[in-house]
Design an enzyme around this catalytic site. Structure first.
Site, mmCIF file in Angstrom:
data_model
loop_
_atom_site.group_PDB
_atom_site.id
_atom_site.type_symbol
_atom_site.label_atom_id
_atom_site.label_comp_id
_atom_site.label_asym_id
_atom_site.label_seq_id
_atom_site.Cartn_x
_atom_site.Cartn_y
_atom_site.Cartn_z
ATOM 1 N N GLY A 31 0.815 -1.213 0.000
ATOM 2 C CA GLY A 31 0.000 0.000 0.000
ATOM 3 C C GLY A 31 0.845 1.258 0.000
ATOM 4 C CB ALA A 32 1.993 3.832 1.374
ATOM 5 C CG LEU A 33 -0.872 1.769 -3.883
ATOM 6 C CD1 LEU A 33 -1.958 1.333 -4.866
ATOM 7 C CD2 LEU A 33 0.227 0.711 -3.812
ATOM 8 C CG HIS A 37 3.304 1.306 -5.459
ATOM 9 N ND1 HIS A 37 3.517 2.257 -4.497
ATOM 10 C CD2 HIS A 37 3.818 0.145 -4.977
ATOM 11 C CE1 HIS A 37 4.141 1.696 -3.451
ATOM 12 N NE2 HIS A 37 4.328 0.424 -3.729
ATOM 13 C CD GLN A 61 7.723 -7.414 3.779
ATOM 14 O OE1 GLN A 61 6.966 -8.203 3.232
ATOM 15 N NE2 GLN A 61 8.351 -6.459 3.110
ATOM 16 C CD GLN A 148 16.901 -4.046 -10.579
ATOM 17 O OE1 GLN A 148 16.327 -5.055 -11.031
ATOM 18 N NE2 GLN A 148 18.086 -4.093 -9.979
ATOM 19 N NE ARG A 187 10.425 1.496 5.520
ATOM 20 C CZ ARG A 187 10.293 0.263 5.006
ATOM 21 N NH1 ARG A 187 10.624 0.035 3.752
ATOM 22 N NH2 ARG A 187 9.834 -0.728 5.753
HETATM 23 O O1 PAF Z 1 8.100 -4.716 -1.957
HETATM 24 C C1 PAF Z 1 7.118 -4.783 -1.186
HETATM 25 O O2 PAF Z 1 6.284 -3.878 -1.140
HETATM 26 C C2 PAF Z 1 6.952 -5.990 -0.279
HETATM 27 O O3 PAF Z 1 8.188 -6.469 0.153
HETATM 28 C C3 PAF Z 1 6.130 -7.114 -0.928
HETATM 29 C C4 PAF Z 1 6.812 -7.675 -2.152
HETATM 30 C C5 PAF Z 1 4.748 -6.585 -1.296
HETATM 31 C C6 PAF Z 1 5.948 -8.263 0.071
HETATM 32 O O4 PAF Z 1 5.308 -7.840 1.230
#
Ligand code: PAF
Length: 283
Positions: A31-33, A37, A61, A148, A187
């Site tokens: 999210g937070a597109l 994105h 993660q 990338q 971020r």
């Molecule tokens: O790159 C990200 O936004 C995240 O690491 C992903 C691939 C959506 C997995 O949570």
């Protein structure tokens, strides 16, 4: 056409039925597109008839000192972005939907997940690969698109697809940058104006490195910029700058020929940023 929002596996099955015939590309996100994105979604449209986006801030993660609780959550704005970009399905599961309380099994990112970025974020890539495998299993796309900008993540996902025979094509998308070079990241919104000015040293270091021809000169040039940035106010606190093989993420030696990834990670204030550039080395 309206975006179909799916919150669980049953919704996803209905959404797949509603799409009818045609191939599907998935853009996994937290999210937070932003514009980066949007570029992934546009690339996804080039690879499939329909595009799905997943939005899930994956607790697995984030380490104990990472920014999980303050990670930006902007679901309504994200849905608007998806509608504007002709996304057909948004998969937005809850953490309870994704993870059983007595979860036992996950994906190991192997040695490759413990070096470079992995050395600074223990367990991070195991969490990424576990959620990506689950998202692929749930959505069952033909193609999945990853930026990338997270080069080691992309390399590990490609490796997982090869090692585990996943029936999906993994496509990498180029990093999108602000006109002054800052790589787009969810971020970046944490950065104050002076912090943002210091953060520009990351892309500046990559450009300085990429202008050189040999591994040692590339690293020297990048480090010189980062050393200067450590004296700025606010300062840049470097985690690493490394020149690595794009497939294994092991450091390349002076005799390396072909492409290498110049990767950097640093903190500015409380915000940790990563960036990288692919550098051709002709030997
Ligand atoms: O790159 C990200 O936004 C995240 O690491 C992903 C691939 C959506 C997995 O949570």
């Amino acid at each position: 056409m309206d975006v179909i929002v799916a919150a669980d596996r049953a919704d996803l099955v209905k959404a797949r039925d509603a799409l009818g015939e045609g191939s599907l590309a998935l853009v996994p996100t937290m999210g937070a597109l932003h514009e980066g994105h949007r570029s992934l979604i546009r690339l996804a449209h080039e690879h499939a008839d329909h595009v799905a986006v997943s939005i899930f801030v994956n607790p697995l993660q984030f380490g104990p000192n990472d920014d999980f609780s303050r990670y930006p959550r902007t679901f309504d704005a994200d849905l608007e972005v998806c509608a504007e970009e002709n996304v057909r399905v948004v998969f937005a599961p809850s953490a309870d939907e994704m993870y059983l309380p007595d979860r036992q099994i996950g994906v190991s990112s192997g040695e490759m997940g413990t070096i470079a970025e992995g050395a600074f974020r223990p367990g991070h890539f195991d969490g990424v690969l576990t959620v990506v495998l689950k998202l692929l299993n749930l959505v069952q796309p033909d193609v999945a698109i990853f930026g990338q900008k997270d080069a080691q993540q992309l390399a590990l996902i490609r490796r997982m697809a090869a090692d585990l025979n996943l029936p999906v094509s993994i496509v990498g998308a180029p990093t999108v940058r602000e006109p002054d070079g800052l790589a787009l990241s969810s971020r970046n919104r944490y950065l104050s104006a002076p912090e943002r000015a210091t953060a520009l040293s990351l892309s500046k270091a990559l450009r300085a490195g990429a202008a050189e021809a040999t591994p040692s000169a590339i690293l020297r040039a990048a480090r010189a910029v980062l050393d200067d940035a450590a004296r700025l106010d606010p300062p840049l606190a470097l985690d690493y700058v490394e020149l690595v093989d794009p497939k294994t993420f092991k450091p390349v030696g002076e005799a390396h020929e072909g492409e290498a990834v110049l990767a950097v990670a640093a903190k500015v204030g409380t915000t940790r940023l990563i960036d990288n550039v692919i550098v051709p080395i002709s030997g």
